[in-house]
Each structure stands twice: as C-alpha cells, then as structure tokens.
Design a protein around this motif. Structure first.
Motif, short mmCIF file in Angstrom:
data_model
loop_
_atom_site.label_atom_id
_atom_site.label_comp_id
_atom_site.label_asym_id
_atom_site.label_seq_id
_atom_site.Cartn_x
_atom_site.Cartn_y
_atom_site.Cartn_z
N PRO A 202 0.94 -1.15 0.07
CA PRO A 202 -0.13 -0.04 0.12
C PRO A 202 0.76 1.16 -0.24
O PRO A 202 1.87 1.04 0.31
CB PRO A 202 -0.69 -0.19 1.31
CG PRO A 202 -0.10 -1.20 1.99
CD PRO A 202 0.91 -1.98 1.37
N PHE A 203 0.08 2.26 -0.43
CA PHE A 203 0.84 3.66 -0.34
C PHE A 203 1.46 3.84 1.06
O PHE A 203 0.71 3.72 2.08
CB PHE A 203 -0.02 4.77 -0.76
CG PHE A 203 -0.27 4.72 -2.33
CD1 PHE A 203 0.76 4.28 -3.29
CD2 PHE A 203 -1.76 5.02 -2.63
CE1 PHE A 203 0.20 4.39 -4.64
CE2 PHE A 203 -2.00 4.92 -3.89
CZ PHE A 203 -1.20 4.76 -4.80
N HIS A 204 2.56 4.53 1.05
CA HIS A 204 3.41 5.16 2.34
C HIS A 204 3.79 6.41 2.19
O HIS A 204 4.65 6.71 1.32
CB HIS A 204 4.34 4.08 2.78
CG HIS A 204 4.91 4.43 4.04
ND1 HIS A 204 4.06 4.70 5.23
CD2 HIS A 204 6.06 4.49 4.47
CE1 HIS A 204 5.06 4.99 6.20
NE2 HIS A 204 6.19 4.78 5.91
N GLN A 205 2.88 7.31 2.65
CA GLN A 205 3.33 8.83 2.60
C GLN A 205 3.21 9.16 1.03
O GLN A 205 4.12 9.64 0.66
CB GLN A 205 4.49 9.07 3.18
CG GLN A 205 4.70 9.21 4.59
CD GLN A 205 6.29 9.38 5.18
OE1 GLN A 205 6.77 9.84 4.30
NE2 GLN A 205 6.51 9.10 6.47
N PRO A 206 2.02 9.03 0.49
CA PRO A 206 2.18 9.44 -0.93
C PRO A 206 2.00 11.13 -0.74
O PRO A 206 1.21 11.65 -0.32
CB PRO A 206 0.69 8.79 -1.29
CG PRO A 206 0.02 8.70 -0.26
CD PRO A 206 0.77 8.52 1.07
N MET A 207 2.71 11.52 -1.78
CA MET A 207 2.81 13.04 -1.74
C MET A 207 2.27 13.62 -3.37
O MET A 207 1.14 13.74 -3.21
CB MET A 207 4.24 13.80 -1.37
CG MET A 207 4.30 13.15 0.02
SD MET A 207 5.77 13.71 0.88
CE MET A 207 5.48 15.39 0.95
#
Lengths: 211, 479
Positions: free
Chosen positions: B107-112
């Motif tokens: 899964p995304f982790h800290q998507p910016m």
C-alpha cells in the motif's frame, strides 16, 4: 550679489585668484552670508534638477524624493568637510579660519551650480541611449569640484603639493571618522531612546487607561 | 531643592502625557501587487474570492495532512491524503469518485506529489516506499519507478520523491535537493536538469575562512537551497519552486534546461506584521493561459505572474478567516481559472473564483501574447476603468500603442506605469520623428544656444577681469 557672481565666476576660471581674494576678505558676516546664499542656490538647483530631469535619466522620481533627505545630502557632507578641514588644518599648521574654510568650500561648488540645471534641461532631449554622455558630464563636474576643493586646501594654507595631498586624504579620513562616531552614537543611544519611549507609553496607558 | 524635584516631576509627567502613542498598523487583508521599483505594496481591487470550501470524509476518516492537489484536464480533483496513505479522486464540488490506496501487498506509504496525464493516467510520488507509482485511469497499478541503478547516482543515493510530473515525451521529472532528476519510461535515470547555482556569499566565505570547526557547526545550520515542487505547463515548460535561496525561487525550464523566467527575487522579505522572513514557496500551478500561481507557505500568499514574470496579483494570507490558510500545502488551477488551495492543517480545500477584474487582466495578457494588440488594448482600458493605477495595464496599453506607432501616447502610458525602458524606447522613436520633420528649427535652436553660451563666457570674463587684475597686481603684477 555682484560679489558672489564675480568671485564664483573667478573660481571657475581663475580659482587661485578667487581663493586669494577670499583670504583677503575680512568681512566675516558678509562671508557667512555668501556661504548661505551659495548653499541655498545649490539646494535650489538640486530641487530643480529633480523636477526637470528627463525621467529615464533621473536618479530619483520627483514623487519619491524627500525634501529633507535631499537637503541633508548636500548640507551634511558640506559641513562635515568644513569641520574636518578646519580641525585637520589647525593642527597641520594651516592658515585658514573656519569662516574662510566654509566660504571657500561653498565657492568650490560653483561647477555644480552652472552644470546641474542646464544639464537637467538638456536631458529632456536625451534617452537612455545617451545615458553615457549624460553621466560623463556629471563625472566631469564632480572631478572638477574635488579638484577645486583640493586647490582651496593647498592655496589657502600655503601647502606644498605633497603635503596638500596628505592633508586632503587626512581630511577625508576625518570625515569618515566623524560619520562613524555619529553612527556609533546613534547605535549606543538608540536603545535608551526606545526604552524611554516605551516607558512613556506604559506610564501613559497606566494613567490614562484607568478612569 | 524640593521645589526643583517637583518641577522636574511635573515636567516629565507633562511630557509623558503630551507625547503621542504610536499605533502599529493593523494587518489588513487586501489584494495587492508589489511595485518592482520600490518593493512597496500597491493595493488593487479584489481579485479572488472564496466560492466554496471542500471537506472530505471517506470510510469514516476525514482528510488528514493533505500534501498535494492536482486537477486533471477533465476538471477532476486528486488529493493525496498523506496522513491516511491514500489518494482521493473527486469532482469539483467535492463529490468523491474513487479512493486509491495502492496494491494490498504494497500500500501507499506517505503518498505526496500527484500528476495526471492527458489520458487520465495517475502518477503518485510514493515517498515512504521510495517509488513513483503509475496507475491506470481505473486505478490499477500499471508500473512503478524507483530502485534506480546508475553509476552517476552514487552509493548513498536515496530515492524519496515528494513530487512528480510527466512530460508528453514520457519522461518523469521529480525534484532531488537542488536539482531536478529525469527518469525515462524504462526506469532509467537520465540525468539532472536545472541545478540551482550557489553563488558567492560573503558571509559564508568569512565563516569558512575564520570560524573553527565547532563554530562552523553552530553557524551553518541554515539549509542549502533546494527545490520544493514542480509542475509542467501545457507547452512543456517545467515550472519549479525552490526554498532557502534569496532569488530565482520560481523558475521556468525550457526544453534545453534553461531558466526562462524573470531573474530576481520572488515573494516578500517581511510578513504582515513587519517581521523579516525568507519566502518559502511550496507549490506552483500554471493555468491554460500560462498564468503562474506560486504558493508561499509562511505568509499563505498566492503570487500570480504572467509568463514574463510581471506580477498580476497577490492574495490569500495566513489566519483563521475564510480565504486564509493555516498551512497551505498545495495549489491547483482548473480549466475555468478557479484556484484550489489545500490546507495541510485544516484539512480542507478552499476554492477561489476569479473576479471580473482579474479575469479581464488575464484576458488582456492572453490577447497580447497572441499578438492581438488591439483587443488587448480595449481590455486593458476596461481594467483601468476599475483600477486607474494598475500599472501593468498602462504598460500593456503602452506596448499596444508602440505597435500602432503612436509614440507620444505610448510615452505617456509607460510613464504612468513607471516602465522606463519602454518609455525610453518610445522616446527614441518620438525624437527621431521630431528631428526628421523639424530639422531647420532644431538647427536654429542650437545656433541660438551656442551664441548665448559664447556671450555668457565673454561677459563673465569681463566680470572677473577687475578681480583678477586686482590680485595679480597685488602679487606684483605677474600673470
């Protein structure tokens, strides 16, 4: 007035003669008057040039100019020069009195009087492409003025050329020193003044705030 | 002696009551532009007003620490909900269409940073997972970029993309320190562009020369310049913002990697209350007309420029009121010119609609850039009807008049705008015309002046004669 005109013109054409005549002058009151009139003329030409110089060549826009600042820009260097000149020459076996110093310094500004207004009027047919010519004329004018200042120092105190250069540099250093001291004084007392101002405000709020 | 003290006390008391109370200026909320000559604010009519505030709550979790906002060509909003590690896709009115969280395995982790290309493909700078993820329009993970292998990058290289944009040629751009790195479609590193030049700094040189190791450690805490964000305009120009640098905080890199934006300092060095600040630009958005909107985080101001770097408006601000931000983190513009600003702290998006005034300004700039000077002139006159002091309008009319060869009028407009370069150019032409038509008159004028000068010199010689004679005689008749 006639005397100012003749001495002023003589300063331009025969500066040595003019400075000799200043030394000969014994009317102290009249000399101070001459200084005042010349300084007034310098200030008026500065103001005139601010208004009449063509916008692209002007160093400052009329609506942004500050009258007091402009006057200070002329008077402060003039009087510091006078003070420094008098101070240095009196310990370097000079022969001038403060009155003579001031009046000769004022006459040395005559190139400014004859150049500023005509050049600012002439600038109205110039654009930035002629900025080089325009600034050259002013550089020439300032070189002339500095030369007159140097000459007045040399002639009026009967210095030799070498000594005159030394004293001239010394006077310039003294001017810088005077300004440095003034700045230092301001820096040191600035906090005191702001403290007094705050105290005033506090007390006033205290007394007036509670009814 | 007692009386003396009393007098002193009374005098001081009187003085204290007499002196004025200096009032500090109220922080005022208004739109303005900055006069390039003086650096002072010039207030202008309202340019943007908040039309809508969007808040989100998906799966029982509200938006949390949103870092980035993107609006695609269809006008759909993409928000990176960084605190919840997901991307929200919504319509302009806030109606949620979809939520992306990456694949279940990763899964995304800290998507910016986010970018959506013309086909609707979404690119996510997944910072915590050291990758950029490419999602299809349906939200399926297509590929991922990262794990770059290149001898140019060095061993200590860590890929932590905080932003991404993709050119029409398929290159990915993301910022890395003081450079922008390019990655091609095969996940190969293709070099850095637009590195910030660190110029000579007297203070730094002194520190390096005289400070000891220990002192140096204490002094040089100030951060090195680095890029903060980037975006790509319709014409392929990459716009980027940088922080911790005194000038060129906004750049526009053309296809060969050269900055084509106005050189100089952007933003302001004092905030509303007069404290010194260093501008901190966090995001930039360019609309379809080429208007550049840069978001400054410390003051919460949006600075808008045209393509040449002329400032058109500054609006927004830091605070709790509508139209102000706590921590503005991202800015985006939709096809209609509305500006969306994401607040990291307040977890909402404020939608700013342009007023008639700024719309007219933008139209005028657009027409001028297209070469329709007549129409631009009409629009600029409309602008001046609303704000007679808007200097960009005077400049625009001046340019249009130059094209019409109306030099005198152009001079007038340029003067009004304080644009001396333009004024001088107009004046050159005007003078040329004047000399051509009235050559005889000018010749006559010069003759008169020269004669007058000659007479003046002659006369002044006479005036000084007596004085000179007197002193030369006195010195013994020499000379």
């Amino acid at each position: 007035m006639m005397k100012i005109l003749s001495t002023g013109l003589a300063t331009l054409m025969h500066p040595i003669v003019s400075f000799e005549s200043i030394l000969e002058d014994k009317g102290k009151w009249q000399s101070y008057m001459e200084t005042a009139v010349l300084l007034l003329l310098v200030i008026l030409s500065r103001i005139g040039s601010i208004y009449w110089t063509h916008a692209p060549l002007a160093s400052i826009r009329p609506d942004r100019a500050n009258l007091i600042v402009e006057i200070a820009k002329i008077l402060v260097p003039f009087f510091t020069w006078g003070m420094a000149y008098y101070g240095v020459t009196s310990i370097m076996d000079g022969e001038t009195t403060l009155c003579e110093v001031l009046v000769s310094s004022a006459y040395s500004l005559t190139p400014y009087l004859i150049f500023t207004i005509p050049m600012s009027l002439l600038s109205n047919v110039m654009s930035t492409s002629e900025a080089g010519v325009y600034s050259f004329v002013f550089t020439f004018m300032w070189v002339w003025i500095v030369f007159l200042y140097f000459l007045s120092l040399k002639e009026m105190n009967d210095y030799t050329f070498g000594k005159a250069i030394g004293v001239f540099l010394l006077v310039l250093c003294t001017m810088i020193l005077i300004w440095a001291i003034a700045v230092l004084f301001y820096v040191l007392t600035n906090n005191l003044w702001s403290f007094l101002k705050d105290l005033q405000l506090e007390l006033r709020l205290l007394w007036l705030g509670r009814k | 002696m007692k009386q003396f003290y009393r007098i002193v006390t009374i005098t001081i008391g009187f003085l204290i009551l007499c002196l004025p109370i200096v009032e500090t200026a109220e922080a005022a909320g208004y739109d303005y532009v900055i006069d390039p000559d003086t650096g002072r604010r010039v207030s202008i009519p309202l340019t943007y007003s908040v039309a809508d505030v969007l808040t989100y709550e998906v799966d029982g979790k509200p938006l949390n620490q949103g870092c980035s906002l993107y609006i695609d060509h269809q006008g759909l909003l993409y928000i990176s909900d960084t605190g919840n590690n997901r991307i929200i896709k919504s319509e302009k009115d806030g109606h949620v269409l979809d939520v992306y969280t990456g694949t279940p395995e990763k899964p995304f982790h800290q998507p910016m940073g986010l970018f959506v290309d013309a086909d609707g493909d979404l690119y996510v700078a997944d910072k915590g997972n050291h990758r950029i993820v490419h999602l299809s329009p349906e939200g399926r993970v297509v590929e991922e970029f990262g794990n770059l292998e290149s001898s140019l990058l060095g061993k200590e290289f860590v890929f932590e993309p905080a932003n991404v944009c993709v050119s029409s040629t398929g290159y990915l751009y993301t910022t890395k320190g003081h450079s922008i790195m390019t990655i091609d479609a095969n996940n190969d590193f293709r070099g850095y562009v637009g590195s910030i030049e660190i110029g000579f700094d007297l203070k730094r040189a002194f520190v390096r020369m005289f400070a000891t190791e220990k002192q140096r450690g204490r002094i040089s805490r100030d951060m090195p310049p680095s890029y903060s964000n980037l975006t790509i305009a319709n014409d392929g120009t990459i716009f980027a913002t940088s922080v911790n640098t005194p000038s060129n905080q906004i750049i526009a890199l053309n296809s060969v990697g050269k900055d084509t934006f106005r050189q100089g300092a952007y933003g302001e060095t004092t905030d509303e209350t007069g404290n010194r600040i260093v501008p901190y630009f966090v995001d930039i958005a360019v609309d379809h007309n080429g208007m550049v909107n840069a978001l400054e985080q410390k003051t919460g101001k949006v600075y808008q420029f045209d393509r040449e770097g002329n400032m058109t408006t500054v609006f927004g601000g830091a605070g709790n009121k509508l139209g102000q931000f706590k921590v503005a983190s991202s800015i985006a513009v939709d096809g209609d010119g509305a500006i969306y600003i994401l607040d990291y702290d307040r977890n909402n998006i404020q939608v700013f609609q342009p007023t008639q005034f700024i719309r007219t300004v933008q139209d005028a700039i657009h027409h001028h850039n297209e070469g329709k000077y007549d129409q631009a002139k009409v629009l600029w006159s409309d602008v001046l009807k609303i704000d007679a002091n808007y200097s960009l309008a005077h400049k625009g009319i001046g340019k249009a008049l130059m094209k019409e060869k109306k030099w005198a009028e152009a001079m007038e407009e340029y003067k009004e705008a304080g644009e001396m370069k333009g004024y001088s150019a107009a004046f050159d032409e005007y003078r040329m015309d004047f000399v051509r038509t009235k050559f005889g008159l000018i010749l006559l004028g010069i003759t008169v002046i020269v004669t007058a000068c000659w007479f003046a010199i002659k006369k002044s010689r006479q005036v000084t004669r007596t004085l000179v004679d007197k002193y030369t005689k006195w010195q013994g008749g020499v000379g």
